[in-house]
Motif scaffolding. Structure first.
Motif: not given
Ligand code: CAA
Length: 285
Positions: A145-148, A196-198, A227-229
């Motif tokens: 999942m992204n971000p890995v 998730l996609m729907p 949810v976070p987003m």
């Molecule tokens: N590397 C290291 N650390 C990272 C990072 C990365 N690439 N991206 C984010 N972080 C860290 C930040 O440093 C931050 O750390 P602290 O809380 O300790 O400060 C923490 O993660 C949170 O990041 P942000 O403060 O920048 O922003 P946020 O609180 O909005 O979190 C998020 C960002 C982790 C992406 C969060 O919004 C989230 O979980 N969103 C949902 C993501 C999701 O659903 N992913 C799955 C998508 S579906 C998929 O991937 C599958 C597919 O096939 C499509």
């Protein structure tokens, strides 16, 4: 070789968002990693992203070693043959069946007979990808999942011929990378994208049909369901092209309930792919 402890080298195909993330978590877990992409500029960009992610994690004490030590375990290459020694390779190339089948046919020819070949595909058939090899029993889905580096879960996907011991290995390997797993049969979208996609497409339709503002749709889903987003910001985060590809595969396989939202198709046609191009449903610096 069925134990993660026996793995020395991990191969990763693709240095994009998912590939470099997978390379990073594998190196963080102590494995030597060879990450391959087709152009050296993609490899370099992936390595830069790893550097900045490791710095962020080090700044908050989330990794036990110096970033340079972890980074020192990752070699970049444009030559697929450099993955010949990998005990397990995770493919994270573009979501196109023809490309993945070519990569798997090549990996099959060069990897050790007992190497495991995993794919990070989010919606394509594991069984069809495995069909490009003479070892479909050793091909498995490892859907990160992204971000890995931040997301805790990995979906293990079981193809028609995947050996039970390889499925077990996939769970154990993800566990060795610090991830928790769940398992899905090889059916379109597996668990995550099927659900998730729907949700994302309905958020886009609600926006396009004027149900609420962009911000209120995301705010409503964030505050209303914890949810976070919300769907529009999550679509931008994943990449609108990736969302469209996944939606089209689901639509093709499962029918009209998975039809991509019109506005999603129009934005991708316009080249507005979300965060990565600076413009999606939101604008980014
Ligand atoms: N590397 C290291 N650390 C990272 C990072 C990365 N690439 N991206 C984010 N972080 C860290 C930040 O440093 C931050 O750390 P602290 O809380 O300790 O400060 C923490 O993660 C949170 O990041 P942000 O403060 O920048 O922003 P946020 O609180 O909005 O979190 C998020 C960002 C982790 C992406 C969060 O919004 C989230 O979980 N969103 C949902 C993501 C999701 O659903 N992913 C799955 C998508 S579906 C998929 O991937 C599958 C597919 O096939 C499509």
């Amino acid at each position: 070789m069925y134990e993660p402890a026996d793995v020395e080298t991990v191969g990763v195909v693709g240095a994009g968002t998912m590939g470099h993330g997978i390379a990073q978590v594998a190196a963080t877990a102590g494995y030597d990693v060879t990450m391959r992409d087709i152009e050296s500029e993609y490899v370099d960009r992936g390595l830069e992203e790893i550097d900045s992610s490791l710095e962020r994690l080090a700044a908050k004490g989330a990794i036990d070693e110096e970033p340079a030590t972890i980074r020192g375990r990752i070699a970049g290459t444009t030559d697929l043959a450099d993955l010949a020694d990998a005990d397990v390779t995770v493919e994270a190339a573009v979501e196109e069946m023809a490309v993945k089948r070519d990569v798997f046919a090549d990996l099959d020819a060069l990897a050790d007979d007992d190497a495991v070949l995993a794919t990070n595909t989010s919606t394509l058939s594991i069984t069809e990808i495995a069909g490009a090899t003479d070892r479909p029993d050793r091909v498995v889905g490892l859907h990160f999942m992204n971000p890995v580096p931040v997301m805790e879960g990995v979906e293990v996907v079981v193809g028609e011929h995947t050996d039970g011991a390889v499925v077990e290995f996939a769970h154990a390997f993800a566990d060795a990378l610090g991830k928790e797993t769940w398992e899905s049969d090889d059916k379109p979208g597996f668990v995550t994208n099927r659900v998730l996609m729907p949700w994302i497409n309905e958020g886009i339709r609600a926006y396009d049909e004027g149900v609420a503002t962009r911000d209120d749709i995301d705010r409503g889903m964030r505050l209303g369901t914890n949810v976070p987003m919300g769907p529009l910001e999550l679509a931008d985060h994943i990449g609108l092209d990736v969302v469209l590809d996944a939606s089209e595969t689901l639509h093709e396989e499962l029918g009209d309930r998975y039809k991509p939202a019109y506005l999603l198709t129009r934005k991708v046609a316009a080249g507005d792919l979300g965060k990565k191009t600076g413009e999606g449903f939101y604008g980014y610096e």
